[in-house]
Design an enzyme around this catalytic site. Structure first.
Site, PDB file in Angstrom:
ATOM      1  N   ARG A 122       0.760  -0.928   0.345  1.00 12.26           N
ATOM      2  CA  ARG A 122       0.363   0.402   0.132  1.00 12.26           C
ATOM      3  C   ARG A 122       0.614   1.106   0.007  1.00 12.26           C
ATOM      4  NH1 ARG A 122      -3.061  -3.827   3.313  1.00 12.26           N
ATOM      5  NH2 ARG A 122      -5.374  -3.732   2.069  1.00 12.26           N
ATOM      6  N   GLU A 239      -4.304  17.255 -10.597  1.00 11.45           N
ATOM      7  CA  GLU A 239      -4.104  17.731 -11.282  1.00 11.45           C
ATOM      8  C   GLU A 239      -6.469  18.466 -12.068  1.00 11.45           C
ATOM      9  OE1 GLU A 239      -5.064  15.616 -15.751  1.00 11.45           O
ATOM     10  OE2 GLU A 239      -2.541  15.665 -15.018  1.00 11.45           O
ATOM     11  N   ASN A 247      -0.304  18.737 -20.292  1.00  8.82           N
ATOM     12  CA  ASN A 247      -1.076  18.207 -21.351  1.00  8.82           C
ATOM     13  C   ASN A 247      -0.812  18.686 -22.243  1.00  8.82           C
ATOM     14  OD1 ASN A 247      -1.445  15.605 -19.402  1.00  8.82           O
ATOM     15  ND2 ASN A 247      -3.850  17.127 -18.767  1.00  8.82           N
ATOM     16  N   HIS A 267       7.593   9.136 -27.322  1.00  9.97           N
ATOM     17  CA  HIS A 267       6.481   9.803 -26.572  1.00  9.97           C
ATOM     18  C   HIS A 267       6.705  11.456 -27.290  1.00  9.97           C
ATOM     19  CE1 HIS A 267       3.913  11.373 -23.699  1.00  9.97           C
ATOM     20  NE2 HIS A 267       4.597  12.380 -23.189  1.00  9.97           N
TER      21      HIS A 267
END
Length: 361
Positions: A122, A239, A247, A267
């Site tokens: 976790r 965001e 973006n 990318h």
């Protein structure tokens, strides 16, 4: 000389350390933020051959117990199957909740290792050691982690901040020229969306941007990019608003990567295509002047980055856009600019115009 950029996020704050020949300082920086015990370095075959031994020796020399996992390079490695395999490697390495992961590589390794750290037990600590220009100025900063699924890129992930980022500029000297040029697409983005003066500096020095041995220009470029991203993330970590400006170029860029099959375009090349598309869309609906649009295009062309991908048909790209994480109610949301340095989020473009803009690239 070590350049330090703070990322101010309250109790999740950390520092980005930028400099040349600083990999061997990693152990001291890790100890300085309270990390101790066992750690696991996750890298890929390309990066590991150059830098894994240096990083491992630095950590072991300071008393850390260090494991090392080396993965195949490339976007296909950033998948759910690999996440679960790495969880098992964490168990084999004896990592507990006081242990940490070191992500040594580019954006694929950083995103993947960060997501493993976010989900193992976790959540355990991790450190970003980016070795590509793109990962230094973008993916290693801000805590976005994640993996791809067949339906789209980065659709599974978590916001999970590293304890520190160490960017050794010397590692860029072993980066293939194509990957370095692609990283410049993300650098240009910061000028386009946030800082007109930075864009002008890049524009004035465009002939020297491809020279990885120009350490002074490189340090200024990486440092300012990180400062801008840190400022944006500090205001909007998850965001919910402002951070979405990062973006710019990614909406169509990710669609191109998806339709091409991950790996054909790196990318930054997808971002270059998407940025030129977004600039032209900005002229059509956001008030960007045609002259400034041409300036933006010229920057990508100067580095021989792709500005279109004419073999892809708009219906295929539109289908990919429908599952993009920035799409709401089936309608893609675009980051556009009214002028270089002035951006806005959440813009919609009429369906017919979206296709027209693509066919006109």
């Amino acid at each position: 000389m070590l350049h330090d950029v703070p990322v101010n996020l309250g109790d999740r704050s950390y520092h980005i350390h930028i400099g040349a020949g600083i990999l061997d300082r990693l152990s001291g920086l890790c100890a300085g933020v309270g990390l101790k015990g066992k750690c696991l370095i996750i890298t890929d075959e390309n990066v590991g051959g150059h830098y894994a031994a240096i990083v491992k020796a630095s950590l072991e020399g300071a008393g850390f117990s260090v494991g090392l996992i080396t993965l195949p390079p490339g976007e296909p490695t950033k998948c759910g199957e690999q996440v679960f395999a790495l969880h098992s490697e964490c168990v084999k390495a004896g990592l507990d909740r006081k242990s940490f992961i070191v992500a040594l590589g580019g954006g694929v390794i950083g995103d993947l290792a960060g997501f493993v750290a976010a989900t193992y037990l976790r959540g355990i600590d991790f450190v970003q050691v980016p070795t590509t220009l793109l990962s230094m100025v973008d993916s290693s900063v801000g805590g976005k982690t994640g993996v791809n699924i067949p339906e789209g890129k980065n659709l599974v992930g978590a916001f999970y901040q590293p304890r520190l980022v160490l960017a050794d500029l010397d590692s860029l000297k072993t980066l293939p020229p194509r990957e370095y040029a692609a990283g410049l697409a993300e650098v240009f983005k910061y000028g386009i969306i946030y800082d007109a003066a930075f864009f002008e500096t890049l524009e004035a020095n465009v002939d020297g941007l491809a020279d990885v041995n120009n350490s002074e220009l490189l340090a200024r470029m990486v440092g300012r990019s990180c400062e801008i991203k840190a400022a944006v993330v500090a205001q909007d970590e998850r965001e919910g608003g402002l951070r979405a400006i990062l973006n710019f170029g990614h909406t169509v860029g990710h669609a191109v990567e998806n339709v091409a099959g991950y790996g054909e375009y790196v990318h930054g090349e997808g971002v270059a295509i998407g940025s030129v598309y977004a600039a032209r869309a900005s002229v059509a609906v956001a008030g960007l002047s045609p002259a400034e649009c041409l300036r933006i295009e010229a920057m990508f062309r100067a580095l021989k980055l792709p500005v279109n991908a004419p073999r892809f048909q708009w219906p295929d790209l539109r289908k990919a856009l429908s599952v993009d994480k920035k799409t709401v109610g089936g309608m893609p949301k675009f980051v556009l600019v009214s002028a270089i340095g002035k951006s806005s989020i959440g813009n919609e473009i009429p369906e017919a115009l979206m296709e027209q803009l693509w066919n006109g690239l």
